[in-house]
Write an enzyme that holds these catalytic residues in place. Structure first.
Site, PDB file in Angstrom:
ATOM      1  N   GLY A 471       5.329   1.997  -4.089  1.00 37.50           N
ATOM      2  CA  GLY A 471       4.106   1.823  -3.322  1.00 37.50           C
ATOM      3  C   GLY A 471       4.346   1.154  -1.989  1.00 37.50           C
ATOM      4  O   GLY A 471       3.411   0.899  -1.234  1.00 37.50           O
ATOM      5  N   GLU A 711       8.254  -9.397   0.220  1.00 34.92           N
ATOM      6  CA  GLU A 711       7.978 -10.650  -0.471  1.00 34.92           C
ATOM      7  C   GLU A 711       7.783 -11.855   0.442  1.00 34.92           C
ATOM      8  O   GLU A 711       7.157 -12.836   0.049  1.00 34.92           O
ATOM      9  CB  GLU A 711       9.121 -10.920  -1.464  1.00 34.92           C
ATOM     10  CG  GLU A 711       9.074  -9.952  -2.631  1.00 34.92           C
ATOM     11  CD  GLU A 711      10.391  -9.830  -3.377  1.00 34.92           C
ATOM     12  OE1 GLU A 711      10.461 -10.299  -4.517  1.00 34.92           O
ATOM     13  OE2 GLU A 711      11.329  -9.245  -2.826  1.00 34.92           O
TER      14      GLU A 711
END
Length: 749
Positions: A471, A711
């Site tokens: 994704g 992240e």
């Protein structure tokens, strides 16, 4: 510090027509139209449905499992227990294959956590399997309430992760000190797509459709545990409905589905329920961190200590490395980080977006904010003062580090100079405002990767690698990369990934996939071009008697080096002249993540600036806006890149204000194991998010200078939020998440 320079545009490099420019996702139309197939979408003739039976205790021994009533129900084909599941093997710790729960399912009669699989029902329909699973009755002995203490037992000893100087002595003599404990709760991955396995067995080979962030590792683990050669096992993940780290490594349900398929010679589908996802597929474990900072009156750190404890399961030891960034983030001659496992009656923990650094930076950056207040110093200035020249934990230079620019650019963009540091002093139409900030960092590394690039006679180009798109935009990134390297439009590039039969690609974790694929795909492209030039030299009359070394390839055309590309020939014409359907190149790149003696310290950096509003009359706290400035090398696609940071920031707000998995103290059951009670950030909670990318390509990591960004956007964000909360209310929250009850004692009105 590195001496690299930015391009003139913060989010694009004008000299490159494709790399660095925003491109819409090539897989977007397939997803919004419902054509994209996720793992649980696959259906095959004769398919059966499996539903596991879960333990309802946290600790004890199975005395008996009564399956008689369930076996008599309509549609039930078989019920598996320890007695008939067959043999599973273990993955040795010395293996490169990664798995968090090493104990195979149904291996023994010991129950070590609530929700552990104790049986599995296979039936003609999902409804029949579910109904029968409810009728399986397990009886237990020696049950007890789960041990959830954070205090270490005598056999649980802290280990020193990194150390330099004498931090205790320096702390005792420091002019200004901070010494506090910060805690983070368990968090559960909740991607919309549930974990799922569809397993097929043809009598010799497995084909497994899996929700996996690492198909090559999944194949390696399953082959070892099922006892078959890797070449007899194929793993497919065409699309993933996100994973946040929970789908990195295989979980027991995948093994159970494969075993049933082999036993029954029928396709098996097993979809983990939402409630099971709170127990059986990992979580971010809770942490307790003591941070001690010592500084001179000028703000320079003289001592930094971080001691953290984490819960882990009885048998496994997945580390939540809270000190990952501590050793190099700031300059100080005296530093120590220690860690310890508190092994308790819980399910195995695993990676969750930004593992280690995210809870770790919450504590360290919160302590830095408290130190700034104690020093009566601006928190941005405090961080600038403590900027290191090198990675002091390893005594090596940074490959590229621009945290200073993140801080100064973020302050300017946010309007930080207008901040009044007094608690509760800033207002907007009667609403109290709080401003906070924090720095962030995340690893920049590469995993091993291979890829193939095929230049076809029909004018298309095919790039293939055994990686996956979770994704994040891997399909699109690969298309952009090959479009740039070969000189064709993106719609002419076919991206083939998600299949372990392809050249071995990297896992999608640690924000490493893009950085890992770049050198492999670049090498494969160069080799394919080399084959094309040889073909032109040997078989195309337009280049007769011209050696391949005298030819060049630019923008999809073969031409003489001393002539412009527009005087050359399109590659499809060259292939036609040679009567070739295609030329192909392969590329292989070694990873850097296991390099024991790196020459450079490679990380991404950033700074978050947060504004919250506090209305004490109605006890309402909101995050109103966020500015995130990210130094992550070359951004391949700013559009999907911003999407990554926006998603990470949103998760960071959830970490700060909402997310916590609560367990029943009697049996270890997750109480809020559904999307109604496990509170996450919704559109109504989402603030305005302004993402600014610096553009300093890190060519020491790969030739395009790109680092991962999935992240870093969540790292440090919670600390910026709690700093803003303190600025608005005067309440320092050190135990996440922030509860409104924490703020009701605020004297700011």
């Amino acid at each position: 510090m590195s001496t690299d320079t930015p391009s003139s545009d913060k989010t694009a490099t004008t000299s490159l027509p494709v790399i660095g420019r925003s491109a819409t996702r090539i897989d977007g139309p397939l997803k919004v139209s419902g054509v994209a197939r996720y793992s649980s979408d696959f259906h095959f003739p004769g398919m059966l449905y499996a539903v596991p039976v879960c333990a309802r205790i946290a600790s004890g021994t199975i005395q008996s499992i009564d399956t008689a009533a369930a076996a008599a129900m309509p549609g039930v084909q078989k019920i598996y227990t320890r007695e008939n599941i067959g043999t599973f093997y273990r993955v040795p710790k010395s293996s490169k294959a990664q798995i968090d729960e090493r104990r195979p399912p149904l291996e023994d009669d010991e129950v070590r956590y609530y929700g552990q699989y104790v049986a599995m029902v296979v039936a003609d329909t999902f409804e029949q399997a579910t109904a029968a699973a409810d009728k399986v009755v397990a009886t237990y002995a020696g049950t007890k309430a789960p041990d959830v203490r954070m205090k270490l037992s005598p056999d649980e000893k802290p280990e020193t992760d990194t150390e330099r100087g004498d931090p205790d002595k320096a702390f005792s003599k420091a002019a200004v000190t901070v010494d506090h404990v910060y805690t983070t709760p368990p968090e559960t991955h909740n991607p919309i797509e549930l974990h799922a396995s569809v397993a097929l067995w043809d009598g010799e080979r497995f084909t497994l459709y899996e929700t996996s962030q690492a198909i090559m590792n999944h194949r390696a683990v399953m082959a070892k545990m099922l006892g078959v050669p890797q070449e007899n096992l194929r793993v497919i993940t065409e699309y993933l409905g996100s994973g946040f780290g929970g789908k990195l490594w295989p979980w027991p349900h995948a093994l159970l589905a494969a075993a049933a398929a082999r036993d029954l010679h029928r396709p098996i589908k097993l979809v983990v329920t939402r409630q099971m996802m709170f127990h059986n597929v990992g979580h971010r474990t809770n942490t307790q961190q003591r941070v001690r900072l010592g500084a001179g009156k000028d703000g320079k750190l003289v001592s930094l200590q971080q001691d953290f404890i984490q819960h882990s399961s009885r048998l496994d030891d997945t580390k939540e490395d809270c000190g990952e960034a501590t050793g190099f983030l700031y300059s100080t001659p005296n530093l120590r980080v220690t860690s310890a496992f508190a092994r308790r009656d819980i399910a195995p923990n695993t990676s969750m977006r930004g593992p280690g650094a995210v809870p770790g930076l919450y504590a360290v950056e919160s302590a830095m904010d408290e130190l700034a207040i104690a020093l009566k110093m601006d928190p941005v200035e405090l961080r600038l003062i403590n900027e290191p020249e090198i990675d002091e934990s390893k005594n090596i230079p940074f490959s590229s580090r621009h945290l200073k620019e993140c801080l100064t650019t973020g302050a300017e963009t946010f309007g930080w100079s207008k901040r009044n540091p007094a608690v509760g002093s800033m207002r907007d139409k009667g609403v109290i405002l709080g401003w906070g900030m924090a720095a962030c960092s995340w690893i920049a590394s590469r995993a091993d990767a291979t890829a193939s690039v095929m230049i076809n006679a029909d004018g298309s180009v095919r790039v293939a690698s055994g990686t996956q798109d979770i994704g994040t935009g891997t399909y699109t990134m690969l298309a952009q990369m090959v479009s740039e390297l070969i000189g064709v439009d993106m719609d002419k590039v076919k991206v083939v990934i998600g299949d372990s039969s392809l050249p071995a690609g990297p896992f999608s974790g640690g924000s490493m996939a893009t950085a890992s694929l770049i050198p492999a795909v670049a090498e494969a492209s160069r080799e394919a071009i080399e084959q094309l030039l040889k073909s032109a030299s040997e078989s195309d009359a337009a280049f007769a008697k011209i050696d391949a070394d005298e030819l060049a390839f630019t923008d999809g055309r073969v031409h003489r080096k001393n002539e412009s590309a527009d005087r050359g020939r399109r590659f499809e014409d060259v292939l036609a002249a040679a009567r070739l359907g295609h030329v192909e190149g392969s590329g292989k790149a070694k990873g850097t993540m296991n390099d024991k003696h790196p020459k450079y310290s490679s990380h991404s950096y950033g700074a978050h600036f947060v504004e919250v509003s506090w209305e004490p009359a109605i006890a309402q706290l909101r995050v109103r806006r966020v500015v995130s400035v990210i130094d992550a090398g070359k951004i391949i696609n700013p559009m999907t890149g911003r999407n990554q940071i926006e998603g990470a920031v949103t998760m960071g707000i959830g970490m700060a204000l909402f997310e916590e998995t609560r367990y029943d103290a009697r049996n270890g059951m997750a109480i809020n194991s559904n999307l109604a009670d496990y509170v996450m950030v919704t559109h109504a909670d989402a603030p305005d998010i302004d993402v600014v990318f610096l553009d300093y390509p890190d060519t020491k990591l790969n030739e395009m200078g790109a680092r991962g960004i999935g992240e870093i956007g969540i790292a440090g964000l919670a600390a910026a939020v709690t700093a803003a909360v303190h600025h608005a209310t005067g309440i320092r929250v050190r135990d996440l998440p922030v509860h409104v009850e924490d703020l009701l004692v605020s004297k700011v009105a």
